[in-house]
Design a protein around this motif. Sequence first.
Motif, PDB file in Angstrom:
ATOM      1  N   THR A   1      -4.328   3.428  -4.971  1.00  0.00           N
ATOM      2  CA  THR A   1      -4.664   2.877  -3.666  1.00  0.00           C
ATOM      3  C   THR A   1      -4.856   1.373  -3.776  1.00  0.00           C
ATOM      4  OG1 THR A   1      -5.775   4.941  -3.047  1.00  0.00           O
ATOM      5  CG2 THR A   1      -6.273   2.983  -1.731  1.00  0.00           C
TER       6      THR A   1
ATOM      7  N   ASP B   1       0.824  -1.206   0.000  1.00  0.00           N
ATOM      8  CA  ASP B   1       0.000   0.000   0.000  1.00  0.00           C
ATOM      9  C   ASP B   1       0.862   1.262   0.000  1.00  0.00           C
ATOM     10  OD1 ASP B   1       0.907  -0.327   2.607  1.00  0.00           O
ATOM     11  OD2 ASP B   1      -1.012   0.169   3.532  1.00  0.00           O
TER      12      ASP B   1
ATOM     13  N   ARG C   1      -6.750  -1.545  -2.591  1.00  0.00           N
ATOM     14  CA  ARG C   1      -8.040  -1.697  -1.918  1.00  0.00           C
ATOM     15  C   ARG C   1      -8.418  -3.169  -1.761  1.00  0.00           C
ATOM     16  NH1 ARG C   1      -9.050   2.785  -5.392  1.00  0.00           N
ATOM     17  NH2 ARG C   1      -9.649   4.665  -4.244  1.00  0.00           N
TER      18      ARG C   1
END
Length: 414
Positions: free
Chosen positions: A75, A66, A77
Amino acid sequence: MYDLLVVGAGPYGLSIASHAADAGLSLRVFGRPMASWRDNMPGGMFLKSEPWASNLSDPAARWRLDAYCATQGTTARHGEPIPVEMFAEYGLWFARNAVPEVDERTVTRIASRPGGFEAVTEDGETVSARTVALAVGVMPFVEIPAALRALPRDLVTHSSHHGDLDRFRGRDVTVIGGGQAALETAALLAEQDTRVRVLARADRLTWNDVPPPWERPWWQSARSPHSGLGCGWRNWFYAERPGLYRRLREPTRARIAATALGPAGAWWVRNRVESAVEVRLAHEVTAARAVPGGVRLELTGAGHVETEHVIAATGFRATRDRLGLLSPELRDSLAAVADGSPEVGRDFESSHPGLFMAGLVTAAGFGPAMRFVHGATFTAGTLVRGVRRRLHTDAPVGVIPAPGRRGAAQAVHG
């Protein structure tokens, strides 16, 4: 003579090197960083593991996936698969920041010597070390069904032999297997206008479910917790407690190794397969021979298929005899367990003192997590502690090893 020689620069090798450098060990790291991810997976593939379960390991947990994604303006996720190209770049970033300089030459031979080991590189340099961590990944363990092994490489390849699939555009290809590698390879082939079919010996395909949300009611989490290998307490045990897994009786470990987390396709590839790929279930190749234009596959039930090329997505078999870079004397000295893989102790040390193993080759001892990137975190910390114990045990009488040579390690970091 170095304290530790790390052979292999994939997720396990890089993680071990990061922990070893932090511990102050003098070390050398050999291998092309993230080689199999960069060279042996076609563009368009994704990691099956969740992003949060795909971190390489450094002691301070600074160089996570991350954190890398944040540097790229993206990002990581939960529930959104990561492209393999991004993961490979993440590994290179990790190597630059968390690992001493990696020597990209290949080690071709490792032999036992008094006081340690001797490794020979592809160009003939000899390097000596008191301990060795073997983190060679999966490529030495490619498994192709016996019926196909006699055919030449232009007719039969393994799914891990392809950095791209362009050579198969407009051709007829048969993929053998029912797991993620087979199904995703078939989907990519179909999407580039290759005529493709899948042959699977199972009578049905298994598909992983869409993962539940990361944040959910406590009672749902208690009933089926998230883990690096999927939801559920059994997967949690495999993923988060490899040390306890190793304490199971060997027959139990062998049964789990043969049945747990078997062939299955990711949820995000299912529609791509079912809408575009011919799948023939309950079919196993019993014989194969070259014919004009390709291969004729004889199948169970007296059927056959003729195709231009076969891709065997049939996994890997991590046995002691496939560790070809070990000298015959060293390889033959290793104790093995029932599935033929080297026996490893609680610190990932093999039966030969000072020779440590990491990754797939340790799955029989430490469980299914060793087949995934997620297992690198437990392995790196545990293995380096074992190396330090071995170095202390083997120290000359009257010599107390220093707790670490941090100056040397930090100098390499620059």
